[in-house]
Structure formats: structure tokens, C-alpha cells
Scaffold this active site. Structure first.
Site, PDB file in Angstrom:
ATOM      1  N   ALA A  30       0.769  -1.559  -0.124  1.00  0.00           N
ATOM      2  CA  ALA A  30      -0.377  -0.251  -0.240  1.00  0.00           C
ATOM      3  C   ALA A  30       0.924   1.333   0.322  1.00  0.00           C
ATOM      4  O   ALA A  30       0.559   2.051   0.643  1.00  0.00           O
ATOM      5  CB  ALA A  30      -0.738   0.009   0.878  1.00  0.00           C
ATOM      6  N   LEU A  31       1.920   1.166  -1.172  1.00  0.00           N
ATOM      7  CA  LEU A  31       2.787   2.261  -0.976  1.00  0.00           C
ATOM      8  C   LEU A  31       2.033   3.672  -1.115  1.00  0.00           C
ATOM      9  O   LEU A  31       1.397   3.961  -2.064  1.00  0.00           O
ATOM     10  CB  LEU A  31       4.424   1.855  -1.683  1.00  0.00           C
ATOM     11  CG  LEU A  31       4.661   0.238  -1.195  1.00  0.00           C
ATOM     12  CD1 LEU A  31       5.664   0.276  -2.751  1.00  0.00           C
ATOM     13  CD2 LEU A  31       4.801   0.245   0.245  1.00  0.00           C
ATOM     14  N   HIS A  32       3.136   4.769  -0.235  1.00  0.00           N
ATOM     15  CA  HIS A  32       2.412   5.909  -0.648  1.00  0.00           C
ATOM     16  C   HIS A  32       3.855   6.715  -1.175  1.00  0.00           C
ATOM     17  O   HIS A  32       4.939   6.503  -0.678  1.00  0.00           O
ATOM     18  CB  HIS A  32       1.575   6.803   0.688  1.00  0.00           C
ATOM     19  CG  HIS A  32       1.831   6.335   1.869  1.00  0.00           C
ATOM     20  ND1 HIS A  32       3.254   7.242   2.501  1.00  0.00           N
ATOM     21  CD2 HIS A  32       1.620   5.260   2.047  1.00  0.00           C
ATOM     22  CE1 HIS A  32       3.356   6.371   3.465  1.00  0.00           C
ATOM     23  NE2 HIS A  32       2.233   5.291   3.026  1.00  0.00           N
ATOM     24  N   GLY A  34       4.897   8.684   1.096  1.00  0.00           N
ATOM     25  CA  GLY A  34       6.418   8.042   2.570  1.00  0.00           C
ATOM     26  C   GLY A  34       7.016   7.095   2.153  1.00  0.00           C
ATOM     27  O   GLY A  34       8.676   7.518   1.911  1.00  0.00           O
ATOM     28  N   HIS A  35       6.882   6.342   1.653  1.00  0.00           N
ATOM     29  CA  HIS A  35       7.598   5.098   1.408  1.00  0.00           C
ATOM     30  C   HIS A  35       8.340   4.962   0.254  1.00  0.00           C
ATOM     31  O   HIS A  35       9.633   4.523   0.060  1.00  0.00           O
ATOM     32  CB  HIS A  35       6.672   3.660   1.157  1.00  0.00           C
ATOM     33  CG  HIS A  35       5.740   3.404   1.838  1.00  0.00           C
ATOM     34  ND1 HIS A  35       4.570   3.126   2.345  1.00  0.00           N
ATOM     35  CD2 HIS A  35       6.765   2.492   2.949  1.00  0.00           C
ATOM     36  CE1 HIS A  35       3.935   2.999   2.567  1.00  0.00           C
ATOM     37  NE2 HIS A  35       4.728   2.513   3.512  1.00  0.00           N
ATOM     38  N   GLY A 148      11.186   4.692   8.781  1.00  0.00           N
ATOM     39  CA  GLY A 148      10.292   6.732   8.650  1.00  0.00           C
ATOM     40  C   GLY A 148      10.116   6.565  10.024  1.00  0.00           C
ATOM     41  O   GLY A 148      10.079   5.797  11.411  1.00  0.00           O
ATOM     42  N   GLN A 154       8.301   1.646  16.201  1.00  0.00           N
ATOM     43  CA  GLN A 154       9.342   0.739  15.633  1.00  0.00           C
ATOM     44  C   GLN A 154      10.529   1.096  15.667  1.00  0.00           C
ATOM     45  O   GLN A 154      11.437  -0.069  15.816  1.00  0.00           O
ATOM     46  CB  GLN A 154       8.518   0.901  14.596  1.00  0.00           C
ATOM     47  CG  GLN A 154       8.975   0.270  13.691  1.00  0.00           C
ATOM     48  CD  GLN A 154       8.085  -0.548  12.719  1.00  0.00           C
ATOM     49  OE1 GLN A 154       6.978  -1.273  12.587  1.00  0.00           O
ATOM     50  NE2 GLN A 154       8.476  -0.039  10.969  1.00  0.00           N
ATOM     51  N   VAL A 177       6.782  12.037   5.961  1.00  0.00           N
ATOM     52  CA  VAL A 177       6.457  12.873   5.102  1.00  0.00           C
ATOM     53  C   VAL A 177       4.735  13.622   5.446  1.00  0.00           C
ATOM     54  O   VAL A 177       4.476  12.288   5.534  1.00  0.00           O
ATOM     55  CB  VAL A 177       6.395  11.951   3.557  1.00  0.00           C
ATOM     56  CG1 VAL A 177       6.085  12.717   2.644  1.00  0.00           C
ATOM     57  CG2 VAL A 177       8.033  11.826   3.116  1.00  0.00           C
ATOM     58  N   SER A 187      -0.793   4.635   5.061  1.00  0.00           N
ATOM     59  CA  SER A 187      -1.699   3.650   4.280  1.00  0.00           C
ATOM     60  C   SER A 187      -3.498   4.147   4.636  1.00  0.00           C
ATOM     61  O   SER A 187      -4.354   3.627   4.009  1.00  0.00           O
ATOM     62  CB  SER A 187      -0.993   2.370   3.923  1.00  0.00           C
ATOM     63  OG  SER A 187       0.552   2.256   3.910  1.00  0.00           O
TER      64      SER A 187
HETATM   65  O1  PAF Z   1       6.580  -0.839   9.387  1.00  0.00           O
HETATM   66  C1  PAF Z   1       6.283  -1.161   8.564  1.00  0.00           C
HETATM   67  O2  PAF Z   1       5.535  -1.186   7.460  1.00  0.00           O
HETATM   68  C2  PAF Z   1       6.108  -2.603   9.349  1.00  0.00           C
HETATM   69  O3  PAF Z   1       5.738  -2.323  10.650  1.00  0.00           O
HETATM   70  C3  PAF Z   1       7.464  -3.122   8.940  1.00  0.00           C
HETATM   71  C4  PAF Z   1       8.910  -2.966   9.210  1.00  0.00           C
HETATM   72  C5  PAF Z   1       7.332  -3.602   7.101  1.00  0.00           C
HETATM   73  C6  PAF Z   1       7.499  -4.438   9.293  1.00  0.00           C
HETATM   74  O4  PAF Z   1       6.116  -5.568   8.202  1.00  0.00           O
END
Ligand code: PAF
Length: 282
Positions: A30-32, A34-35, A148, A154, A177, A187
């Protein structure tokens, strides 16, 4: 760009890359934008000679809520296009069955930083994140990985995992972002109702005001309380937490000469949004 659907394909795809700089960006798809920004930073860090690897894996073991997992958007075709545009060399897209044996019996638990903030309301979430990231690090064997700062807790927990387990990878934190109106990209934003989408930028506005007040010397509780008050005044919003903590330990107290973190989580309807800002005394 190469797409590896299995661990074997990934291993074969990375054979040539061993010994080079390998910069890894793990994602759940579900890339946006920010990714995309993480991937572009990875490309920059890897340079011409290095290799950029990204994973797209919706990790079931980090979801404490089956509904949230089922509702998580999945857009594999556009995700692949985003990776290609951002200069990723290898994309790893395994299935849950490939990643986890049915009789898996290992757990991976961080026991201090995971007890607060999102960890308090999402039992098992960070153990699931640590497990999958550790497995992905073992499979990819990157020299560097980028995460991020939107998921600040995390990143702090993964830094602790890498330190405590001597995992040979350098972690980099990337700035959040935001949309033009300040809402941190997520997402989950696509699931917001229009009235919640309209109100959501008030989170970042409150965080920015807090950073100014903190820099000017306001007391911790005064700064934290002002953000809580601002969020409480939004119709239909349910606060999970508003915390002001040490940016590394994620616990109080916050010494004036240390970086502080102001972090919030709040439900806008059935969508849980998180955001944060780093604070320093001027
Ligand atoms: O931040 C995320 O999208 C997830 O927690 C990660 C680091 C890809 C682990 O599944």
C-alpha cells in the site's frame, strides 16, 4: 528491477550483491509518497555501486486485531510500479506461508520500550514487528536499513533489537512525509471519512505548536496537556494516548538536555492515526 517471490529467488537475486552496500526498505505494501521517499533515500545511500532491496509483505503476526489486518489496503501492482520508479533493484514479495511455518514456535520480544505508547494498546504488535524484521534482515543481510520516523516507537525498538542482538546492520531514521495540510502520510488515511480527513490535520498543528512551546521552556505537562486538549476538542475523536517521553528510552522523565518525543495516537472513527514530533529545548 527483479521481483523475488520466494526466499530462493531472493538468495539467487542477491548473490552478485554480496560484499556491496545493500540498503533495505521493508514495507507492508500500500505504498505512498512516504515509502517512495524512503526508497529514494535508499537509492541515494546505496549509490551507483550499491543495491536497493525492498520487501512488500503484509505481516499477519504484527496485527493484534483481525479486522485491521483484513481492512489493510493491498495494491501489489502499483507497489511494484512505485519500487521501479524509485530505483529499487530487488523487490521481495513472499506469502505468509513462505515466511511462517505452521508450527512456528520462536518469539522475539523486546521488554522495555514495547510496554508503552502503542505497545500498551496493541499487545503483541512489536513482537510481531521484531520477528519479521529479524527474519527479513537474515534473508536480505543488508548493510543498511531505512525506517520512517512516523513509526517512531518501531524505529526505537528496532534500534534496541539490533544493538542487543548484535545484528550487523546500520539503521537510518527518515523524516515524516506530510500532506500539504500537515497530515502525516499513512496507508490508513484512505479509510478516513471526509469529516475525519478534514479534522485530521489538527493533530500535526497541535504537535507543531507544542514544539514551539517546549523550545520556549514550557513545562512537560503543560505541553502534553495542550495537545490532549486540542485533540479532545475534535468531534468524534477518541484519544488513545498523548505522551511526552525521552526520545530514546520512550519513558519519562525527560531531561532538558535530551531529545524528547511527543507522540499521539487517536481513533478517527474506526481508523487509528499516529503522529509524533521530536522536541528540544532552545
Ligand atoms: O512499518 C512497517 O510497514 C512494518 O511494521 C514493517 C517494518 C515493514 C514490518 O512489517
Amino acid at each position: 528491477m527483479q521481483i523475488a517471490y520466494t526466499k530462493e529467488e531472493l538468495r539467487a537475486g542477491l548473490q552478485e550483491a554480496r560484499g556491496k552496500r545493500i540498503v533495505f526498505v521493508p514495507t507492508m505494501g500500500a505504498l505512498h509518497a512516504g515509502h517512495a521517499s524512503l526508497m529514494r533515500q535508499a537509492r541515494e545511500l546505496a549509490g551507483e555501486q550499491g543495491v536497493v532491496v525492498s520487501s512488500i509483505f503484509l505481516n499477519p503476526v504484527q496485527f493484534d486485531n483481525a479486522g485491521d489486518l483484513a481492512a489493510y489496503p493491498q495494491t501489489p501492482e502499483t507497489d511494484i510500479a512505485v519500487c521501479r520508479e524509485c530505483g529499487v533493484d530487488v523487490v521481495f514479495m513472499p506469502t505468509p506461508e513462505m515466511m511462517y511455518s505452521a508450527d512456528r514456535s520462536m518469539v522475539m520480544e523486546e521488554t522495555h520500550l514495547s510496554t508503552v505508547l502503542c505497545g500498551a494498546s496493541r499487545p503483541g504488535h512489536f513482537a510481531g514487528v521484531c520477528l519479521v524484521v529479524c527474519k527479513l534482515f537474515n534473508l536480505v543481510q543488508p548493510t543498511d536499513a531505512i525506517f520512517g520516523k512516523k513509526d517512531y516507537q518501531q524505529l526505537a525498538i528496532l534500534r534496541r533489537m539490533v544493538r542487543d542482538l548484535d545484528i550487523p546492520v546500520v539503521l537510518h531514521g527518515a523524516e515524516i512525509v506530510r500532506e500539504a495540510d500537515g497530515l502525516a502520510l499513512s496507508s490508513r488515511n484512505v479509510r478516513l471519512l471526509p469529516e475525519h480527513r478534514a479534522a485530521a490535520p489538527q493533530i500535526s498543528a497541535a504537535l507543531r505548536a507544542a514544539a514551539v512551546a517546549y523550545a520556549a521552556g514550557a513545562a512537560v505537562e503543560e505541553v502534553r496537556g495542550a495537545v490532549e486538549h486540542a485533540l479532545k476538542s475534535i468531534d468524534g475523536v477518541r484519544i488513545d494516548y498523548v505522551e511526552l517521553v525521552d526520545a530514546e528510552t520512550l519513558h519519562a522523565p525527560v531531561a532538558d538536555d535530551r531529545m524528547a518525543l511527543l507522540a499521539v495516537a487517536a481513533w478517527f472513527g474506526d481508523v487509528r492515526l499516529i503522529d509524533n514530533i521530536e522536541l528540544v529545548r532552545a
